[in-house]
Design an enzyme around this catalytic site. Structure first.
Site, PDB file in Angstrom:
ATOM      1  N   THR A  84       0.876  -1.187   0.000  1.00  0.00           N
ATOM      2  CA  THR A  84       0.000   0.000   0.000  1.00  0.00           C
ATOM      3  C   THR A  84       0.908   1.230   0.000  1.00  0.00           C
ATOM      4  O   THR A  84       1.044   1.918   1.024  1.00  0.00           O
ATOM      5  CB  THR A  84      -0.915   0.000   1.249  1.00  0.00           C
ATOM      6  OG1 THR A  84      -0.118  -0.258   2.425  1.00  0.00           O
ATOM      7  CG2 THR A  84      -2.007  -1.032   1.146  1.00  0.00           C
ATOM      8  N   THR A 122      -1.544  -2.636   5.560  1.00  0.00           N
ATOM      9  CA  THR A 122      -1.860  -1.482   6.402  1.00  0.00           C
ATOM     10  C   THR A 122      -2.636  -0.457   5.573  1.00  0.00           C
ATOM     11  O   THR A 122      -2.132   0.032   4.566  1.00  0.00           O
ATOM     12  CB  THR A 122      -0.539  -0.875   6.944  1.00  0.00           C
ATOM     13  OG1 THR A 122       0.198  -1.908   7.599  1.00  0.00           O
ATOM     14  CG2 THR A 122      -0.805   0.252   7.918  1.00  0.00           C
ATOM     15  N   SER A 264      18.775   7.603  19.622  1.00  0.00           N
ATOM     16  CA  SER A 264      18.769   8.793  18.766  1.00  0.00           C
ATOM     17  C   SER A 264      19.785   8.629  17.647  1.00  0.00           C
ATOM     18  O   SER A 264      20.650   7.762  17.690  1.00  0.00           O
ATOM     19  CB  SER A 264      19.096  10.025  19.604  1.00  0.00           C
ATOM     20  OG  SER A 264      20.348   9.859  20.243  1.00  0.00           O
ATOM     21  N   GLY A 265      19.662   9.460  16.618  1.00  0.00           N
ATOM     22  CA  GLY A 265      20.581   9.409  15.488  1.00  0.00           C
ATOM     23  C   GLY A 265      19.892   9.834  14.200  1.00  0.00           C
ATOM     24  O   GLY A 265      19.178  10.841  14.173  1.00  0.00           O
ATOM     25  N   CYS A 272       7.571   1.242   6.595  1.00  0.00           N
ATOM     26  CA  CYS A 272       6.359   1.451   7.403  1.00  0.00           C
ATOM     27  C   CYS A 272       6.258   2.826   8.061  1.00  0.00           C
ATOM     28  O   CYS A 272       5.298   3.550   7.801  1.00  0.00           O
ATOM     29  CB  CYS A 272       6.266   0.361   8.453  1.00  0.00           C
ATOM     30  SG  CYS A 272       5.965  -1.252   7.722  1.00  0.00           S
ATOM     31  N   LYS A 331      17.662  -0.539   8.442  1.00  0.00           N
ATOM     32  CA  LYS A 331      18.104  -0.938   9.789  1.00  0.00           C
ATOM     33  C   LYS A 331      18.839  -2.269   9.633  1.00  0.00           C
ATOM     34  O   LYS A 331      18.726  -2.913   8.578  1.00  0.00           O
ATOM     35  CB  LYS A 331      16.929  -1.058  10.755  1.00  0.00           C
ATOM     36  CG  LYS A 331      15.975  -2.196  10.442  1.00  0.00           C
ATOM     37  CD  LYS A 331      14.935  -2.320  11.544  1.00  0.00           C
ATOM     38  CE  LYS A 331      14.222  -3.651  11.440  1.00  0.00           C
ATOM     39  NZ  LYS A 331      13.224  -3.828  12.476  1.00  0.00           N
ATOM     40  N   ARG A 338      13.867   0.498   1.403  1.00  0.00           N
ATOM     41  CA  ARG A 338      12.756   1.439   1.200  1.00  0.00           C
ATOM     42  C   ARG A 338      12.800   2.544   2.271  1.00  0.00           C
ATOM     43  O   ARG A 338      12.824   2.263   3.453  1.00  0.00           O
ATOM     44  CB  ARG A 338      11.418   0.686   1.249  1.00  0.00           C
ATOM     45  CG  ARG A 338      11.217  -0.221   0.044  1.00  0.00           C
ATOM     46  CD  ARG A 338       9.922  -1.006   0.115  1.00  0.00           C
ATOM     47  NE  ARG A 338       9.955  -2.063   1.108  1.00  0.00           N
ATOM     48  CZ  ARG A 338       8.955  -2.895   1.352  1.00  0.00           C
ATOM     49  NH1 ARG A 338       7.824  -2.784   0.680  1.00  0.00           N
ATOM     50  NH2 ARG A 338       9.066  -3.837   2.263  1.00  0.00           N
TER      51      ARG A 338
HETATM   52  N1  LIG Z   1       7.210  -4.821   5.608  1.00  0.00           N
HETATM   53  C1  LIG Z   1       6.799  -4.821   6.879  1.00  0.00           C
HETATM   54  O1  LIG Z   1       7.598  -4.957   7.810  1.00  0.00           O
HETATM   55  C2  LIG Z   1       5.341  -4.654   7.211  1.00  0.00           C
HETATM   56  C3  LIG Z   1       4.911  -4.900   8.544  1.00  0.00           C
HETATM   57  C4  LIG Z   1       3.556  -4.733   8.839  1.00  0.00           C
HETATM   58  C5  LIG Z   1       2.656  -4.362   7.852  1.00  0.00           C
HETATM   59  N2  LIG Z   1       3.104  -4.145   6.577  1.00  0.00           N
HETATM   60  C6  LIG Z   1       2.113  -3.808   5.542  1.00  0.00           C
HETATM   61  O2  LIG Z   1       1.856  -5.012   4.795  1.00  0.00           O
HETATM   62  C7  LIG Z   1       1.598  -4.689   3.412  1.00  0.00           C
HETATM   63  C8  LIG Z   1       2.570  -5.466   2.524  1.00  0.00           C
HETATM   64  O3  LIG Z   1       3.882  -5.009   2.787  1.00  0.00           O
HETATM   65  P1  LIG Z   1       5.163  -5.788   2.234  1.00  0.00           P
HETATM   66  O4  LIG Z   1       6.337  -5.059   2.787  1.00  0.00           O
HETATM   67  O5  LIG Z   1       5.029  -7.243   2.499  1.00  0.00           O
HETATM   68  O6  LIG Z   1       5.006  -5.515   0.648  1.00  0.00           O
HETATM   69  P2  LIG Z   1       5.865  -6.136  -0.538  1.00  0.00           P
HETATM   70  O7  LIG Z   1       5.932  -5.099  -1.588  1.00  0.00           O
HETATM   71  O8  LIG Z   1       7.124  -6.737   0.005  1.00  0.00           O
HETATM   72  O9  LIG Z   1       4.967  -7.365  -1.082  1.00  0.00           O
HETATM   73  C9  LIG Z   1       3.786  -7.222  -1.789  1.00  0.00           C
HETATM   74  C10 LIG Z   1       3.614  -8.424  -2.729  1.00  0.00           C
HETATM   75  O10 LIG Z   1       2.305  -8.369  -3.323  1.00  0.00           O
HETATM   76  C11 LIG Z   1       2.402  -8.810  -4.675  1.00  0.00           C
HETATM   77  N3  LIG Z   1       1.232  -8.347  -5.439  1.00  0.00           N
HETATM   78  C12 LIG Z   1       0.967  -7.089  -5.891  1.00  0.00           C
HETATM   79  N4  LIG Z   1      -0.229  -7.049  -6.521  1.00  0.00           N
HETATM   80  C13 LIG Z   1      -0.740  -8.308  -6.452  1.00  0.00           C
HETATM   81  C14 LIG Z   1      -1.962  -8.897  -6.886  1.00  0.00           C
HETATM   82  N5  LIG Z   1      -2.903  -8.193  -7.515  1.00  0.00           N
HETATM   83  N6  LIG Z   1      -2.157 -10.216  -6.655  1.00  0.00           N
HETATM   84  C15 LIG Z   1      -1.201 -10.961  -6.014  1.00  0.00           C
HETATM   85  N7  LIG Z   1      -0.042 -10.447  -5.568  1.00  0.00           N
HETATM   86  C16 LIG Z   1       0.193  -9.147  -5.780  1.00  0.00           C
HETATM   87  C17 LIG Z   1       3.723  -8.232  -5.144  1.00  0.00           C
HETATM   88  O11 LIG Z   1       4.204  -8.919  -6.299  1.00  0.00           O
HETATM   89  C18 LIG Z   1       4.613  -8.440  -3.892  1.00  0.00           C
HETATM   90  O12 LIG Z   1       5.287  -9.698  -3.931  1.00  0.00           O
HETATM   91  C19 LIG Z   1       1.718  -3.157   3.307  1.00  0.00           C
HETATM   92  O13 LIG Z   1       0.442  -2.589   3.452  1.00  0.00           O
HETATM   93  C20 LIG Z   1       2.593  -2.804   4.514  1.00  0.00           C
HETATM   94  O14 LIG Z   1       2.362  -1.480   4.957  1.00  0.00           O
HETATM   95  C21 LIG Z   1       4.416  -4.294   6.240  1.00  0.00           C
HETATM   96  O1  LIG Z   2      15.275   3.650  18.994  1.00  0.00           O
HETATM   97  C1  LIG Z   2      15.102   3.576  17.781  1.00  0.00           C
HETATM   98  C2  LIG Z   2      14.324   2.563  17.181  1.00  0.00           C
HETATM   99  C3  LIG Z   2      14.169   2.563  15.801  1.00  0.00           C
HETATM  100  N1  LIG Z   2      14.762   3.520  15.027  1.00  0.00           N
HETATM  101  C4  LIG Z   2      14.580   3.511  13.557  1.00  0.00           C
HETATM  102  O2  LIG Z   2      13.197   3.355  13.283  1.00  0.00           O
HETATM  103  C5  LIG Z   2      13.008   2.645  12.061  1.00  0.00           C
HETATM  104  C6  LIG Z   2      12.006   1.514  12.243  1.00  0.00           C
HETATM  105  O3  LIG Z   2      12.553   0.534  13.097  1.00  0.00           O
HETATM  106  P1  LIG Z   2      11.711  -0.755  13.550  1.00  0.00           P
HETATM  107  O4  LIG Z   2      10.456  -0.316  14.171  1.00  0.00           O
HETATM  108  O5  LIG Z   2      12.604  -1.619  14.343  1.00  0.00           O
HETATM  109  O6  LIG Z   2      11.490  -1.465  12.139  1.00  0.00           O
HETATM  110  P2  LIG Z   2      10.263  -1.848  11.191  1.00  0.00           P
HETATM  111  O7  LIG Z   2      10.585  -3.185  10.652  1.00  0.00           O
HETATM  112  O8  LIG Z   2      10.027  -0.718  10.260  1.00  0.00           O
HETATM  113  O9  LIG Z   2       8.987  -2.056  12.153  1.00  0.00           O
HETATM  114  C7  LIG Z   2       8.011  -1.044  12.383  1.00  0.00           C
HETATM  115  O10 LIG Z   2       7.083  -0.983  11.315  1.00  0.00           O
HETATM  116  C8  LIG Z   2       6.400  -2.233  11.076  1.00  0.00           C
HETATM  117  C9  LIG Z   2       5.530  -2.046   9.836  1.00  0.00           C
HETATM  118  O11 LIG Z   2       4.364  -1.366  10.106  1.00  0.00           O
HETATM  119  C10 LIG Z   2       5.594  -2.593  12.302  1.00  0.00           C
HETATM  120  O12 LIG Z   2       4.893  -3.819  12.054  1.00  0.00           O
HETATM  121  C11 LIG Z   2       6.523  -2.730  13.502  1.00  0.00           C
HETATM  122  O13 LIG Z   2       5.759  -2.998  14.676  1.00  0.00           O
HETATM  123  C12 LIG Z   2       7.277  -1.413  13.676  1.00  0.00           C
HETATM  124  O14 LIG Z   2       8.226  -1.511  14.738  1.00  0.00           O
HETATM  125  C13 LIG Z   2      14.402   2.165  11.630  1.00  0.00           C
HETATM  126  O15 LIG Z   2      14.893   3.022  10.615  1.00  0.00           O
HETATM  127  C14 LIG Z   2      15.241   2.305  12.887  1.00  0.00           C
HETATM  128  O16 LIG Z   2      16.605   2.573  12.592  1.00  0.00           O
HETATM  129  C15 LIG Z   2      15.527   4.517  15.620  1.00  0.00           C
HETATM  130  O17 LIG Z   2      16.052   5.402  14.928  1.00  0.00           O
HETATM  131  N2  LIG Z   2      15.666   4.520  16.982  1.00  0.00           N
END
Ligand SMILES: NC(=O)c1ccc[n+]([C@@H]2O[C@H](COP(=O)([O-])OP(=O)(O)OC[C@H]3O[C@@H](n4cnc5c(N)ncnc54)[C@H](O)[C@@H]3O)[C@@H](O)[C@H]2O)c1
Ligand SMILES: O=c1ccn([C@@H]2O[C@H](COP(=O)(O)OP(=O)(O)O[C@H]3O[C@H](CO)[C@@H](O)[C@H](O)[C@H]3O)[C@@H](O)[C@H]2O)c(=O)[nH]1
EC number: 1.1.1.22
Length: 434
Positions: A84, A122, A264-265, A272, A331, A338
């Site tokens: 998204t 999301t 911090s940093g 996300c 990280k 991204r």
């Molecule tokens: N990356 C994270 O840590 C994280 C954590 C929590 C929530 N989210 C949320 O989860 C969602 C997915 O994030 P992501 O990082 O896994 O995305 P991503 O881009 O890694 O994966 C998305 C996948 O969907 C596929 N896709 C696209 N259109 C499609 C369709 N019509 N049919 C079937 N497959 C299709 C793409 O080819 C891709 O493999 C987002 O909304 C994101 O905000 C991500």
């Molecule tokens: O004390 C801190 C902690 C984190 N970060 C930065 O914050 C960003 C996000 O870090 P982190 O939250 O560990 O990573 P994500 O994998 O992006 O996870 C967040 O985003 C996800 C996608 O929504 C959620 O599912 C998780 O709960 C949420 O922690 C990174 O750039 C970190 O370097 C800092 O600068 N200082």
């Protein structure tokens, strides 16, 4: 249970292979043939610790991947884990997710069995209507209602996993949020996660779809704002000549503040925090509310890369200099670039006339695709060799172990954006906030 996971990216692959590990029969559906082939080959399409092993263990057995939506109707539940992304104005683009919802609806059309379609992606609460409508359009009949009518139910189940520890986070969540107005759909979600709740103490929150998603946004907004607040305080500390980490360690002892997310940093990047914070701001503004704290959190975050470059410029004339950038992932523990803070850092270095030599243990291929005008080194030592200055952008463990490698720099100036390396004799070392 038989479960589909549509979308096999960071979340979808973790979800699909983890559900298979819990004993469910899982079909992963993705439009990308390479992603599908990789999973069926027993490998994860993205880098995430433990994920390759999980896919290898279950692919060809309880986990299979396909590009075809035909499989959808054979299951009880379909999760949509589709990207998204942000639009220019910060609002989210639900186009790909709505397309997947519509295809799912079409695959379920004309069936007789109950089925639950769950948004794992999301999505800001007001935009959920797009997804619901796309599903109903594909299905060609109204979705299930709270009073029991209808065969196909809609729900949300936001994901809180972090990249770099996604597999462990999925297995041991602190909470599970099930957003649906249909009681049998809530029961199905209880059943999906029963193997987790049976032996792990996770709070289970049953709510409506919109509140479920708002919990997700509020969670991320709170954490992003916490990091921005410590960065705001830490920037002031730096001006006062005070070590912000010493201050953070002390305030973290107050249980009301908590010790986590006080590093911090360079600030927050990733797929996300930036996207979700901007989407929440855009949705609130569209609804007539100006979220002042969230806007300030973004503003503080946007300043940090420039502050890092200013610190470097205090020691090195950047025009024509060769600068080593250590770390490209947003990280440690992931190959995801991204919205990595490395992007504005590299852009800023180029704007100031510097040549960039970068190294990251796993994220170089992904960065090369978006930043081709950077020289990529095979190791941290190679990046540092002959450099006029170095920036620590991602706090990978291997950088903490660097020592003599700094001696090969033409000018040993190290500016640390993450408190990832130690000050040592023979180099000019400065931390962004200490
Ligand atoms: N990356 C994270 O840590 C994280 C954590 C929590 C929530 N989210 C949320 O989860 C969602 C997915 O994030 P992501 O990082 O896994 O995305 P991503 O881009 O890694 O994966 C998305 C996948 O969907 C596929 N896709 C696209 N259109 C499609 C369709 N019509 N049919 C079937 N497959 C299709 C793409 O080819 C891709 O493999 C987002 O909304 C994101 O905000 C991500
Ligand atoms: O004390 C801190 C902690 C984190 N970060 C930065 O914050 C960003 C996000 O870090 P982190 O939250 O560990 O990573 P994500 O994998 O992006 O996870 C967040 O985003 C996800 C996608 O929504 C959620 O599912 C998780 O709960 C949420 O922690 C990174 O750039 C970190 O370097 C800092 O600068 N200082």
């Amino acid at each position: 249970m038989r479960i589909n996971v549509v979308g096999s990216g960071y979340v979808g692959t973790t979800l699909a292979s983890s559900l298979a590990a819990l004993g469910h029969e899982v079909t992963a559906i993705d439009i990308d043939e390479e992603v599908v082939a990789t999973i069926n080959d027993g490998r994860a399409p993205i880098h995430e610790p433990g994920l390759d092993d999980l896919v290898a263990e279950h692919a060809g057995d309880r986990l299979r991947a396909t590009t075809e939506y035909d499989a959808v109707a054979d299951a009880d539940v379909t999760f949509l884990a589709i990207q998204t992304p942000s639009r220019e104005d910060g609002s989210i683009d639900t186009g790909a997710l709505a397309a997947a919802a519509r295809s799912t609806g079409e695959a379920l059309a004309g069936g007789t069995e109950r089925h639950l379609v769950v948004v794992k992606s999301t999505v800001v609460p007001p935009a959920l209507a797009d997804v619901r409508d796309a599903l109903a359009t594909g299905l060609g009949e109204p979705l299930a209602t709270a009073d029991g009518d209808g065969r196909v139910a809609f729900g949300t189940n936001p994901e809180f996993l972090r990249e770099g520890s996604a597999v462990d986070d999925f297995r041991a969540p602190d909470k599970l949020v099930f957003g649906t107005d249909v009681s049998w759909a809530g029961d199905l979600l209880d059943e999906v996660y029963a193997p987790i709740t049976a032996d792990h103490d996770a709070a289970v929150i049953h709510t409506d779809p919109e509140t479920g998603m708002m919990i997700k946004y509020a969670n991320n907004a709170f954490l992003a704002a916490k990091v921005s607040l410590i960065n705001d305080l830490a920037n002031a500390c730096k001006e006062f000549g005070i070590d912000a980490y010493e201050v953070a360690d002390a305030i973290g002892l107050d249980g009301r503040i908590g010790e986590r997310f006080l590093r911090s940093g360079l600030g927050w990047g990733g797929s996300c925090f930036p996207k979700d914070t901007n989407a929440l701001i855009a949705a609130a503004e569209a609804a007539g509310y100006e979220p002042a704290m969230l806007n300030a959190a973004v503003e503080v975050n946007d300043r940090q890369p420039e502050r890092l470059l200013d610190l470097l410029a205090d020691h090195v004339a950047l025009d024509g200099a060769r600068i080593a950038v250590l770390g490209l992932a947003f990280k440690p523990g992931t190959d995801d670039v991204r919205n990595s803070r490395a992007l504005p850092v590299i852009e800023g270095l180029h704007e100031r006339g510097a040549e960039v030599v970068a190294y990251d243990p796993v994220a170089m291929d992904n960065m090369r695709a978006v930043a081709p005008d950077v020289t990529y080194a095979d190791s941290a030592a190679a990046a540092l060799d002959g450099a006029d200055g170095a920036l620590l952008v991602t706090d990978w463990d291997e950088f903490a172990a660097l020592d003599g490698e700094f001696d090969a720099m033409a000018d040993p100036v190290v500016i640390d954006g993450r408190r990832g390396v130690e000050a040592r004799d023979g180099i000019v070392y400065e931390g962004l906030t200490w």
